[in-house]
Motif scaffolding. Structure first.
Motif, mmCIF file in Angstrom:
data_model
loop_
_atom_site.group_PDB
_atom_site.id
_atom_site.type_symbol
_atom_site.label_atom_id
_atom_site.label_comp_id
_atom_site.label_asym_id
_atom_site.label_seq_id
_atom_site.Cartn_x
_atom_site.Cartn_y
_atom_site.Cartn_z
ATOM 1 N N LEU A 1 0.791 -1.260 -0.071
ATOM 2 C CA LEU A 1 -0.118 -0.048 0.006
ATOM 3 C C LEU A 1 0.737 1.293 -0.106
ATOM 4 C CD1 LEU A 1 -2.717 -0.964 2.490
ATOM 5 C CD2 LEU A 1 -2.662 -1.471 -0.024
ATOM 6 N N TYR A 2 2.082 1.210 0.156
ATOM 7 C CA TYR A 2 2.824 2.528 0.495
ATOM 8 C C TYR A 2 3.702 2.854 -0.744
ATOM 9 C CZ TYR A 2 2.276 3.135 5.672
ATOM 10 O OH TYR A 2 1.875 3.353 6.765
ATOM 11 N N SER A 3 3.531 4.025 -1.139
ATOM 12 C CA SER A 3 4.484 4.776 -2.377
ATOM 13 C C SER A 3 5.997 4.531 -1.723
ATOM 14 C CB SER A 3 4.055 6.116 -2.515
ATOM 15 O OG SER A 3 4.990 6.603 -3.308
ATOM 16 N N ALA A 4 6.690 4.424 -2.909
ATOM 17 C CA ALA A 4 8.116 4.370 -2.562
ATOM 18 C C ALA A 4 8.732 5.860 -2.040
ATOM 19 C CB ALA A 4 9.076 4.200 -3.782
ATOM 20 N N ASP A 5 7.822 6.927 -2.475
ATOM 21 C CA ASP A 5 8.310 8.181 -1.752
ATOM 22 C C ASP A 5 7.372 8.662 -0.660
ATOM 23 O OD1 ASP A 5 10.055 8.286 -4.192
ATOM 24 O OD2 ASP A 5 8.197 8.824 -5.262
ATOM 25 N N ILE A 6 6.964 7.666 0.268
ATOM 26 C CA ILE A 6 6.177 7.968 1.422
ATOM 27 C C ILE A 6 6.739 9.117 2.177
ATOM 28 C CG2 ILE A 6 7.135 5.955 2.601
ATOM 29 C CD1 ILE A 6 3.418 7.324 3.109
ATOM 30 N N VAL A 7 6.125 9.954 2.802
ATOM 31 C CA VAL A 7 6.663 11.076 3.794
ATOM 32 C C VAL A 7 5.752 10.740 5.114
ATOM 33 C CG1 VAL A 7 6.800 13.162 4.607
ATOM 34 C CG2 VAL A 7 7.216 12.319 2.193
ATOM 35 N N CYS A 8 6.516 10.518 5.978
ATOM 36 C CA CYS A 8 5.915 10.078 7.457
ATOM 37 C C CYS A 8 6.317 11.424 8.503
ATOM 38 C CB CYS A 8 6.353 8.651 8.165
ATOM 39 S SG CYS A 8 5.652 8.779 9.917
ATOM 40 N N THR A 9 5.199 11.864 8.869
ATOM 41 C CA THR A 9 5.319 12.944 10.063
ATOM 42 C C THR A 9 4.943 12.432 11.408
ATOM 43 O OG1 THR A 9 4.900 14.400 7.967
ATOM 44 C CG2 THR A 9 4.902 15.466 10.378
ATOM 45 N N GLU A 10 5.700 12.704 12.365
ATOM 46 C CA GLU A 10 5.445 12.255 13.971
ATOM 47 C C GLU A 10 5.340 13.883 14.688
ATOM 48 O OE1 GLU A 10 5.160 9.290 15.030
ATOM 49 O OE2 GLU A 10 5.990 7.879 13.602
ATOM 50 N N PRO A 11 4.660 13.771 15.704
ATOM 51 C CA PRO A 11 4.635 14.891 16.414
ATOM 52 C C PRO A 11 6.174 15.318 17.103
ATOM 53 C CG PRO A 11 3.524 13.272 17.682
ATOM 54 C CD PRO A 11 4.076 12.690 16.535
ATOM 55 N N GLU A 12 6.172 16.524 17.477
ATOM 56 C CA GLU A 12 7.679 16.992 17.935
ATOM 57 C C GLU A 12 8.182 16.535 19.176
ATOM 58 O OE1 GLU A 12 9.778 19.393 16.951
ATOM 59 O OE2 GLU A 12 8.592 19.546 15.055
ATOM 60 N N HIS A 13 7.151 16.067 20.058
ATOM 61 C CA HIS A 13 7.465 15.342 21.288
ATOM 62 C C HIS A 13 8.058 14.014 20.879
ATOM 63 C CE1 HIS A 13 3.207 14.308 21.081
ATOM 64 N NE2 HIS A 13 3.485 13.093 21.407
ATOM 65 N N ALA A 14 7.922 13.541 19.947
ATOM 66 C CA ALA A 14 8.450 12.186 19.410
ATOM 67 C C ALA A 14 9.863 12.064 19.489
ATOM 68 C CB ALA A 14 7.896 11.688 18.032
ATOM 69 N N LEU A 15 10.580 13.178 19.214
ATOM 70 C CA LEU A 15 11.977 13.465 19.469
ATOM 71 C C LEU A 15 12.605 12.788 20.770
ATOM 72 C CD1 LEU A 15 12.761 16.750 17.422
ATOM 73 C CD2 LEU A 15 13.418 14.508 16.718
ATOM 74 N N ALA A 16 11.734 13.027 21.807
ATOM 75 C CA ALA A 16 12.140 12.676 23.094
ATOM 76 C C ALA A 16 12.085 11.148 23.217
ATOM 77 C CB ALA A 16 11.201 13.368 23.998
ATOM 78 N N MET A 17 11.377 10.361 22.492
ATOM 79 C CA MET A 17 11.390 9.065 22.385
ATOM 80 C C MET A 17 12.418 8.555 21.256
ATOM 81 S SD MET A 17 7.384 8.091 22.638
ATOM 82 C CE MET A 17 6.735 9.312 21.317
ATOM 83 N N GLY A 18 13.258 9.212 20.704
ATOM 84 C CA GLY A 18 14.199 8.598 19.795
ATOM 85 C C GLY A 18 13.533 8.598 18.268
ATOM 86 N N VAL A 19 12.090 9.175 18.192
ATOM 87 C CA VAL A 19 11.725 9.011 16.767
ATOM 88 C C VAL A 19 11.760 10.192 16.072
ATOM 89 C CG1 VAL A 19 9.346 8.580 15.879
ATOM 90 C CG2 VAL A 19 10.136 7.579 17.843
ATOM 91 N N PRO A 20 12.273 10.329 14.648
ATOM 92 C CA PRO A 20 12.356 11.476 13.855
ATOM 93 C C PRO A 20 10.982 12.049 13.701
ATOM 94 C CG PRO A 20 12.924 9.519 12.664
ATOM 95 C CD PRO A 20 12.824 8.940 14.020
#
Length: 121
Positions: free
Chosen positions: A26-45
């Motif tokens: 289902l995913y495009s090769a060019d997928i763009v994933c966005t996480e909330p800013e506080h994800a950085l504290a969990m080590g997630v970009p």
């Protein structure tokens, strides 16, 4: 495939815990994933671009989990070229911490593939 059909397939595969198939089918090769800013504290970009990077991020997250006790997903809600789901997990991480995560995921669709995913938690 319509957005509704793609959303229904996502939901079907997610309920069956077939996440690798979601990425492959289902995913495009060019997928763009966005996480909330506080994800950085969990080590997630906060932004991940391209299927290889999204797969690597998913693998890294899975490697931190010792056990998933339960998970849920709402049925998809479709609007135009987007669909959303409420989803979550109750899990124990390898460090012993038990975590309950609930989120809303919004997916953008183009040319029968998911091209964007945005998570709110």
């Amino acid at each position: 495939m319509t957005t509704q059909e793609l959303a229904d397939r996502y939901y079907e595969l997610f309920k069956a815990r077939q996440v690798p198939e979601i990425y492959q089918q289902l995913y495009s090769a060019d997928i763009v994933c966005t996480e909330p800013e506080h994800a950085l504290a969990m080590g997630v970009p906060t932004v991940t671009k391209g299927i290889a990077a999204v797969l690597a991020k998913s693998k890294a997250r899975q490697e931190t989990i010792a056990e998933v006790h339960s998970f849920f997903s709402s049925e998809p809600v479709v609007g135009g070229d987007y669909f959303s789901l409420s989803m979550g997990r109750d899990m124990t991480l390898k460090n012993g911490q038990r975590v309950q995560l609930a989120e809303i995921a919004v997916f953008g669709v183009k040319d029968d593939k998911i091209i964007t995913e945005t998570f709110f938690y």
